[in-house]
Design a protein around this motif. Structure first.
Motif, PDB file in Angstrom:
ATOM      1  N   GLU A 112     -17.345  -3.385 -15.504  1.00 10.58           N
ATOM      2  CA  GLU A 112     -16.289  -3.149 -16.494  1.00 10.58           C
ATOM      3  C   GLU A 112     -15.458  -1.925 -16.134  1.00 10.58           C
ATOM      4  N   LEU A 113     -16.109  -0.912 -15.584  1.00 10.60           N
ATOM      5  CA  LEU A 113     -15.371   0.281 -15.156  1.00 10.60           C
ATOM      6  C   LEU A 113     -14.368  -0.068 -14.056  1.00 10.60           C
ATOM      7  N   VAL A 114     -14.824  -0.844 -13.088  1.00  7.48           N
ATOM      8  CA  VAL A 114     -13.943  -1.223 -11.982  1.00  7.48           C
ATOM      9  C   VAL A 114     -12.805  -2.110 -12.487  1.00  7.48           C
ATOM     10  N   GLN A 115     -13.141  -3.096 -13.317  1.00  7.44           N
ATOM     11  CA  GLN A 115     -12.100  -3.985 -13.843  1.00  7.44           C
ATOM     12  C   GLN A 115     -11.097  -3.208 -14.688  1.00  7.44           C
ATOM     13  N   GLY A 116     -11.589  -2.285 -15.470  1.00  7.99           N
ATOM     14  CA  GLY A 116     -10.690  -1.460 -16.280  1.00  7.99           C
ATOM     15  C   GLY A 116      -9.783  -0.609 -15.419  1.00  7.99           C
ATOM     16  N   ALA A 117     -10.347  -0.053 -14.347  1.00  4.87           N
ATOM     17  CA  ALA A 117      -9.540   0.768 -13.440  1.00  4.87           C
ATOM     18  C   ALA A 117      -8.466  -0.076 -12.757  1.00  4.87           C
ATOM     19  N   VAL A 118      -8.815  -1.291 -12.346  1.00  6.15           N
ATOM     20  CA  VAL A 118      -7.830  -2.182 -11.723  1.00  6.15           C
ATOM     21  C   VAL A 118      -6.776  -2.583 -12.745  1.00  6.15           C
ATOM     22  N   ARG A 119      -7.208  -2.884 -13.956  1.00 15.84           N
ATOM     23  CA  ARG A 119      -6.287  -3.288 -15.023  1.00 15.84           C
ATOM     24  C   ARG A 119      -5.286  -2.182 -15.339  1.00 15.84           C
ATOM     25  N   ASP A 120      -5.718  -0.925 -15.197  1.00 14.20           N
ATOM     26  CA  ASP A 120      -4.850   0.201 -15.524  1.00 14.20           C
ATOM     27  C   ASP A 120      -3.897   0.588 -14.394  1.00 14.20           C
ATOM     28  N   LEU A 121      -4.062  -0.020 -13.231  1.00 16.79           N
ATOM     29  CA  LEU A 121      -3.148   0.269 -12.124  1.00 16.79           C
ATOM     30  C   LEU A 121      -1.737  -0.191 -12.474  1.00 16.79           C
ATOM     31  N   PRO A 122      -0.738   0.498 -11.962  1.00 15.69           N
ATOM     32  CA  PRO A 122       0.627  -0.010 -12.128  1.00 15.69           C
ATOM     33  C   PRO A 122       0.740  -1.384 -11.464  1.00 15.69           C
ATOM     34  N   ASP A 123       1.603  -2.233 -11.984  1.00 19.60           N
ATOM     35  CA  ASP A 123       1.726  -3.613 -11.510  1.00 19.60           C
ATOM     36  C   ASP A 123       1.964  -3.708 -10.007  1.00 19.60           C
ATOM     37  N   LYS A 124       2.751  -2.797  -9.458  1.00 17.28           N
ATOM     38  CA  LYS A 124       3.059  -2.919  -8.032  1.00 17.28           C
ATOM     39  C   LYS A 124       1.825  -2.706  -7.157  1.00 17.28           C
ATOM     40  N   TYR A 125       0.786  -2.060  -7.694  1.00 24.55           N
ATOM     41  CA  TYR A 125      -0.476  -1.910  -6.968  1.00 24.55           C
ATOM     42  C   TYR A 125      -1.498  -2.954  -7.414  1.00 24.55           C
ATOM     43  N   ARG A 126      -1.472  -3.324  -8.678  1.00 20.49           N
ATOM     44  CA  ARG A 126      -2.458  -4.259  -9.226  1.00 20.49           C
ATOM     45  C   ARG A 126      -2.297  -5.654  -8.627  1.00 20.49           C
ATOM     46  N   LEU A 127      -1.062  -6.129  -8.488  1.00 20.87           N
ATOM     47  CA  LEU A 127      -0.832  -7.477  -7.956  1.00 20.87           C
ATOM     48  C   LEU A 127      -1.395  -7.649  -6.547  1.00 20.87           C
ATOM     49  N   PRO A 128      -1.095  -6.752  -5.591  1.00 20.23           N
ATOM     50  CA  PRO A 128      -1.701  -6.925  -4.264  1.00 20.23           C
ATOM     51  C   PRO A 128      -3.227  -6.842  -4.287  1.00 20.23           C
ATOM     52  N   ILE A 142       0.251 -12.561   0.910  1.00 18.17           N
ATOM     53  CA  ILE A 142       0.643 -11.725  -0.230  1.00 18.17           C
ATOM     54  C   ILE A 142       2.107 -11.323  -0.094  1.00 18.17           C
ATOM     55  N   ALA A 143       2.503 -10.984   1.122  1.00 14.93           N
ATOM     56  CA  ALA A 143       3.898 -10.594   1.363  1.00 14.93           C
ATOM     57  C   ALA A 143       4.847 -11.736   0.983  1.00 14.93           C
ATOM     58  N   LYS A 144       4.474 -12.965   1.334  1.00 13.11           N
ATOM     59  CA  LYS A 144       5.318 -14.112   0.988  1.00 13.11           C
ATOM     60  C   LYS A 144       5.337 -14.346  -0.516  1.00 13.11           C
ATOM     61  N   ILE A 145       4.171 -14.236  -1.145  1.00 15.44           N
ATOM     62  CA  ILE A 145       4.085 -14.474  -2.590  1.00 15.44           C
ATOM     63  C   ILE A 145       4.913 -13.466  -3.364  1.00 15.44           C
ATOM     64  N   LEU A 146       4.813 -12.185  -2.983  1.00 10.83           N
ATOM     65  CA  LEU A 146       5.517 -11.130  -3.717  1.00 10.83           C
ATOM     66  C   LEU A 146       6.932 -10.890  -3.204  1.00 10.83           C
ATOM     67  N   GLY A 147       7.266 -11.472  -2.052  1.00  9.48           N
ATOM     68  CA  GLY A 147       8.606 -11.304  -1.499  1.00  9.48           C
ATOM     69  C   GLY A 147       8.865  -9.901  -0.988  1.00  9.48           C
ATOM     70  N   ILE A 148       7.838  -9.277  -0.393  1.00  9.77           N
ATOM     71  CA  ILE A 148       7.967  -7.927   0.156  1.00  9.77           C
ATOM     72  C   ILE A 148       7.422  -7.929   1.580  1.00  9.77           C
ATOM     73  N   PRO A 149       7.786  -6.927   2.400  1.00 11.72           N
ATOM     74  CA  PRO A 149       7.277  -6.862   3.774  1.00 11.72           C
ATOM     75  C   PRO A 149       5.761  -6.635   3.822  1.00 11.72           C
ATOM     76  N   GLU A 150       5.142  -7.060   4.933  1.00 12.57           N
ATOM     77  CA  GLU A 150       3.698  -6.892   5.091  1.00 12.57           C
ATOM     78  C   GLU A 150       3.302  -5.426   5.060  1.00 12.57           C
ATOM     79  N   GLY A 151       4.117  -4.567   5.659  1.00 14.47           N
ATOM     80  CA  GLY A 151       3.829  -3.129   5.656  1.00 14.47           C
ATOM     81  C   GLY A 151       3.771  -2.562   4.245  1.00 14.47           C
ATOM     82  N   THR A 152       4.609  -3.072   3.376  1.00 18.63           N
ATOM     83  CA  THR A 152       4.610  -2.629   1.983  1.00 18.63           C
ATOM     84  C   THR A 152       3.328  -3.069   1.293  1.00 18.63           C
ATOM     85  N   VAL A 153       2.873  -4.297   1.586  1.00 19.14           N
ATOM     86  CA  VAL A 153       1.614  -4.787   1.013  1.00 19.14           C
ATOM     87  C   VAL A 153       0.475  -3.879   1.459  1.00 19.14           C
ATOM     88  N   LYS A 154       0.434  -3.565   2.761  1.00 21.87           N
ATOM     89  CA  LYS A 154      -0.628  -2.705   3.294  1.00 21.87           C
ATOM     90  C   LYS A 154      -0.603  -1.325   2.632  1.00 21.87           C
TER      91      LYS A 154
END
Length: 177
Positions: A112-128, A142-154
């Protein structure tokens, strides 16, 4: 998309998609709506869907885009009308599901602690993070799904791990004290 193809998609990836929708929306009712709307969109886009290439990735991409559009519309309405919370929304929570053998081994509290921490991440970090760890999609997917470069995903995965490590260290240190 024919009825048979739709049924095969639902059978093959429906459970994964629904689980992803639950994590994305943080609520059962919204997850239900997003799940249904994703498959409705798939029927609507029947001519553009190539079921043979990467249907799960395409489904997740459609779900993410629908979710982003809803959030954008909600934010716009909030700016106009101000916050409105219904009694149903306030009472909606995700019920516990039957844990797997692996989940039983991990203590419920730490999970629950880990899930809560992930849930509290800003969306741009939580989605990847959700796509990489929960759905086990490669960085290129992930890059294709979110429409961003691979380097940004990393870089977002790296930053998310740093944020999670920092948050969980603080919480665990407080718990031990």
């Amino acid at each position: 998309m024919s009825r048979e193809e739709l049924e095969r998609c639902i059978e093959a990836w429906g459970k994964d998609l629904y689980s992803f929708c639950c994590q994305l929306t943080k609520g059962r009712q919204e997850a239900d709506d997003l799940y249904q709307d994703t498959f409705l969109k798939m029927v609507e886009l029947e001519n553009r869907l190539d079921v043979k290439s990467n249907p799960k990735g395409y489904l997740l991409s459609v779900a993410v885009n629908l979710w982003k559009n809803r959030r954008r519309k909600y934010a716009w309405r909030l700016r106009i009308t101000g916050p409105v919370v219904s009694v149903e929304d306030a009472a909606t929570e995700l019920p516990d599901r039957e844990p797997s053998a692996e989940e039983r081994m991990i203590s419920r509290e730490e999970k629950e602690l880990v899930q809560g921490a992930v849930r509290d991440l800003p969306d741009k970090y939580r989605l990847p993070v959700l796509l990489f760890y929960m759905e086990e999609i490669k960085i290129s997917g992930i890059a294709k799904i979110l429409g961003i470069p691979e380097g940004t995903v990393k870089s977002r995965l790296y930053k998310a791990k740093k944020l999670l490590k920092k948050e969980l260290e603080v919480v665990l240190n407080e718990k031990r004290s």
